[in-house]
Design an enzyme around this catalytic site. Structure first.
Site, PDB file in Angstrom:
ATOM      1  N   TRP A   1      58.703  44.444  89.425  1.00 19.35           N
ATOM      2  CA  TRP A   1      59.944  45.115  89.031  1.00 19.35           C
ATOM      3  C   TRP A   1      60.097  45.149  87.513  1.00 19.35           C
ATOM      4  CZ3 TRP A   1      64.623  43.629  86.691  1.00 19.35           C
ATOM      5  CH2 TRP A   1      65.735  44.434  86.950  1.00 19.35           C
ATOM      6  N   ASP A   2      59.850  44.006  86.852  1.00 23.49           N
ATOM      7  CA  ASP A   2      59.978  43.944  85.384  1.00 23.49           C
ATOM      8  C   ASP A   2      59.060  44.945  84.700  1.00 23.49           C
ATOM      9  OD1 ASP A   2      60.198  41.252  86.767  1.00 23.49           O
ATOM     10  OD2 ASP A   2      61.143  40.763  84.843  1.00 23.49           O
ATOM     11  N   THR A   3      57.798  44.926  85.124  1.00 23.31           N
ATOM     12  CA  THR A   3      56.806  45.801  84.497  1.00 23.31           C
ATOM     13  C   THR A   3      57.169  47.259  84.679  1.00 23.31           C
ATOM     14  OG1 THR A   3      55.070  44.159  84.879  1.00 23.31           O
ATOM     15  CG2 THR A   3      54.372  46.429  84.459  1.00 23.31           C
TER      16      THR A   3
END
Length: 615
Positions: free
Chosen positions: A188-190
Site C-alpha cells: 500500500w505504501d509503495t
C-alpha cells in the site's frame, strides 16, 4: 467540546497489547510540543486483533479526549486498516507511523509540518538517504534494499525508501490517490508513493533515524513474494496497459508478421515454399477440410449444452451458424471482434441476453483450456507408456548433436528421454489438477481462496484467488448436471482432436508418414499455434499460427522430408484449410440467418456496454 482538528495521526494496530499504551502516550506528548491543544487527534486503527489491543484502545480513548478507537472485526490488512481510518479522520493533514516507534519521534514535527505548512502533498521518512542513522539487520536490510531498487527500476520512482512506516498526506491528495490504489497490505505504501509521483503531486523524502523494535511482521517469503508480484502488476497498469489499444495491437501485430515474413525470406526461398504447397495432394487436402468440417456441428452442440445450463434453450444448427459467423468476424476484423458478434447474433435472433452470451463464451474458453490440458497430458503419458519417446528423443538429439559439459560428454537422446518422462509426469499432474478442479467445482464450498491465502495474504493474492474462483465458477455452471458436463467436456475433447486430425491429414497430403511421434508433435504444434492466435495481434492470427506451428515441427522432428520449408508449407495449408472452411461456413450462415457481419461489428460497443453488469 468542539475541536478544530488540523492533524490526524493514525496508528495501525494489530496485536499491539504490549506497546500500544506507551506508543499513544509518547505520540500525544510529542504532538503537544508543537501543536496547540485540540488541533490534533490520535486514531488507533485496530485491525481485527486477537489479543487485548481492542480493550486497551477503548481505555485510552476514554482517558484522552484526543484519542479515538476505530475497530474492525475482520482483518483488513495494513493498507486497508489505514485507508479505513483515514476516511474517518477529521484533520486536513493525515499522518501515520508504525506503533513500534522504530522511527525516532524527534522527526514527527518535520513530517507533519512538511505537509501542514510547507505545501507538500506527501512526506515520507527514509532509512536509506544520507544523513540518517538506521540499524538495519541483514535479514531486513538486504531484502529492503533489493526491493527498493526494483521499485525504482520498474516503477520509475525517485525515492530511496518506499516502505518506511512514517508518512504524512494532504487529505485532498490522499483521497485522489486512494481512488486508484488497489493494494490493502504491505505494498500500500509503495503504490501510494509511486502513484503520487506519477500524478504530479509534491512528494518530500527526508532522512530519519530508525532503530528496529522486536520482530518484523513482514513474512520474508510470503509478503516479499507478494510485493514483488505487486510491482509487476503496478508496472503493467502504469506503463504497459495504457499503451495497448486496438490500433496499437493491430499495428504491432502487422509489423510483427511483416518482420517475421521478411526474416523468413533470408532463410527460406518463398518460391520453394510455394512449390511445396503446389506439390501437396489436392484430394487429401480436400479430405482435411471435410475432417475439420466435422468439428463444427460439435461446436454447436457444445454451445447448446452450455446455454441450457444458463437456462436458455436453442437449437444446435442455429448455434453452429452463430459460431461460424463469429469466427469469421475474428478472421476479418482485429482484436477478436467476433466474440461480441456472437453475443449480438444470439441476442438478435434468439433473444439471449448479452451477459449470458458473454458468460457462455467464457465457459466455452475454459473448457477449451481444460481439453488442451487433458489431451496434452494424455499424449505425453501415452508416448512414455508405449515407448514413443524414443523416436521423439532421437529427433531432438539429431538436431542438438553431441553436448559436452565440464569435460564430460552428455547423451542428448538420453537427456531428451528424461525430459519427456518428466514432462509426462507434469502432464499426469495437470490431468490430476483438472480432475481436482472439476471435483472442487461440484462442492458447495470453494477451497481456492483458502489455498491461495496460505501462500500470500496481499491484495494481489486476493485478485489471483478471484480469477481462479471465476475459472472454477465457470466450470461449476456446467458440472452441476452430469449430462451437460459430459456433453461440454466430451465435445471439447472431440473438437480439439479433430483440429489435430486435420493437421495430420495435411501432413499426409505432403507425403509425410503419420507416426505416433508425429501425432504428438502435431498436437503440440496445433495447440501452441492456436494459443499464439489468442493474442489479438493480427486478424485470424495469420502469421502467428504459422510461425508457432513451424517452430514446433522443425524443433521436434528430424524426418528428412520435414524440412523448414515443408513444415512452413504444411502450416500454411493447415491454417488456410481451417480459415476457408470457417469463411465459407460464415458466408452461408450469414445468408441463412440474414445477418450482416459489418452491422454486427458496428454494434460491438453497444453489445459490450449492455453486457457490463455495472450498467
Amino acid at each position: 467540546m468542539s475541536r478544530a482538528v488540523e492533524v490526524s495521526v493514525v496508528l495501525p494496530a494489530y496485536n499491539e497489547q504490549a506497546t500500544l499504551a506507551e506508543t499513544v502516550t509518547i505520540t500525544l506528548d510529542t504532538l503537544a510540543e508543537f501543536l496547540p491543544e485540540g488541533a490534533y487527534e490520535v486514531i488507533v486503527a485496530e485491525d481485527g486483533c486477537e489479543d487485548r489491543t481492542p480493550e486497551i484502545a477503548d481505555e485510552l480513548a476514554a482517558e484522552h479526549e484526543a484519542v479515538r478507537h476505530i475497530h474492525s472485526d475482520d482483518r483488513l490488512g495494513r493498507g486497508g486498516a489505514l485507508e479505513y481510518a483515514f476516511r474517518e479522520a477529521e484533520g486536513e493533514t493525515l499522518v501515520y507511523f508504525d506503533t513500534d516507534l522504530a522511527t525516532d519521534m524527534a522527526h514527527l514535527e518535520e513530517l507533519v509540518e512538511s505537509v501542514r505548512t510547507e505545501g507538500y502533498d506527501v512526506a515520507t521518512g527514509s532509512r536509506w538517504m544520507p544523513g540518517n542513522e538506521a540499524d538495519r539487520p541483514a535479514k531486513r536490510g538486504i531484502p529492503s534494499l533489493g526491493y527498493n531498487k526494483l521499485v525504482r527500476l520498474f516503477l520509475r520512482s525517485d525515492l530511496q525508501d518506499h516502505q518506511c512506516g512514517f508518512k504524512a498526506f494532504d487529505r485532498d491528495a490522499l483521497v485522489t490517490l486512494l481512488a486508484d490504489v488497489e493494494d490493502e497490505h504491505w505494498f500500500w505504501d509503495t503504490e501510494l508513493l509511486v502513484r503520487a509521483q506519477r500524478a504530479g503531486f509534491r512528494v518530500r523524502e527526508f532522512p530519519v533515524n530508525w532503530t528496529p523494535r522486536g520482530d518484523s511482521k513482514v513474512d520474508i517469503v510470503r509478503d516479499v513474494f507478494g510485493m514483488g508480484s505487486q510491482i509487476l502488476r503496478t508496472w503493467w497498469q502504469l506503463s504497459v496497459s495504457p499503451r495497448i489499444t486496438r490500433k496499437v495491437s493491430l499495428g504491432a501485430g502487422t509489423l510483427l508478421v511483416v518482420v517475421a515474413l521478411a526474416l523468413m525470406t533470408l532463410y527460406l526461398d518463398p518460391s520453394s515454399v510455394l512449390d511445396a504447397i503446389a506439390g501437396a495432394d489436392p484430394a487429401i487436402v480436400v479430405l482435411s477440410a471435410l475432417v475439420y468440417l466435422l468439428s463444427w456441428p460439435l461446436r454447436g452442440v457444445r454451445y447448446r449444452n452450455i446455454l441450457s445450463r444458463l437456462d436458455h434453450a436453442s437449437d444446435g444448427w442455429f448455434l453452429t451458424g452463430a459460431i461460424f459467423i463469429s469466427q469469421t468476424g475474428n478472421l476479418v476484423f482485429p482484436a477478436r471482434a467476433g466474440d461480441a458478434v456472437r453475443a449480438y447474433v444470439v441476442k438478435a435472433r434468439r433473444g439471449i441476453p448479452y451477459p449470458t452470451g458473454f458468460a457462455s463464451l467464457a465457459i466455452e474458453r475454459v473448457f477449451d483450456l481444460l481439453a488442451i490440458t487433458v489431451l496434452a497430458g494424455s499424449v505425453l503419458i501415452g508416448l512414455v507408456a508405449t515407448g514413443g519417446t524414443d523416436d521423439l528423443a532421437a529427433a531432438i538429439a539429431a538436431d542438438i548433436g553431441t553436448v559436452t559439459i565440464g569435460g564430460s560428454a552428455v547423451d542428448p537422446a538420453a537427456a531428451a528421454r528424461t525430459a519427456l518422462q518428466v514432462a509426462a509426469g507434469v502432464g499426469a499432474a495437470a490431468i490430476l489438477a483438472v480432475a481436482v478442479i472439476v471435483v472442487n467445482a461440484r462442492r458447495e464450498g470453494n477451497l481456492v481462496r483458502r489455498g491461495v491465502g496460505a501462500l500470500s495474504s496481499d491484495s494481489y493474492a486476493d485478485y489471483v484467488a478471484g480469477v481462479i474462483e471465476q475459472f472454477v465458477g465457470d466450470i461449476q455452471t456446467v458440472v452441476g448436471d452430469r449430462n451437460s458436463f459430459l456433453g461440454v467436456g466430451g465435445g471439447s475433447l472431440l473438437i480439439w482432436t479433430l483440429d489435430v486430425a486435420t493437421a495430420l491429414v495435411v501432413f499426409a497430403a505432403f507425403g509425410v508418414d503419420v507416426t505416433l511421434s508425429l501425432v504428438a508433435v502435431a498436437f503440440f504444434a496445433v495447440s501452441v499455434g492456436n494459443l499464439a492466435k489468442v493474442l489479438p495481434l493480427s486478424p485470424g492470427g495469420i502469421g502467428l499460427y504459422e510461425g508457432a506451428f513451424t517452430l514446433i515441427v522443425v524443433g521436434l522432428t528430424a524426418a528428412p522430408e520435414l524440412t523448414a520449408t515443408t513444415a512452413l508449407a504444411i502450416s500454411i495449408v493447415d491454417h488456410a484449410v481451417k480459415n476457408v472452411v470457417t469463411i465459407v461456413g460464415g458466408v452461408v450462415s450469414m445468408a441463412w440467418l440474414n445477418v450482416s457481419l459489418t452491422t454486427a461489428v458496428e454494434r460491438t460497443s453497444d453489445v459490450e456496454a449492455e453486457a457490463d453488469p455495472q450498467d
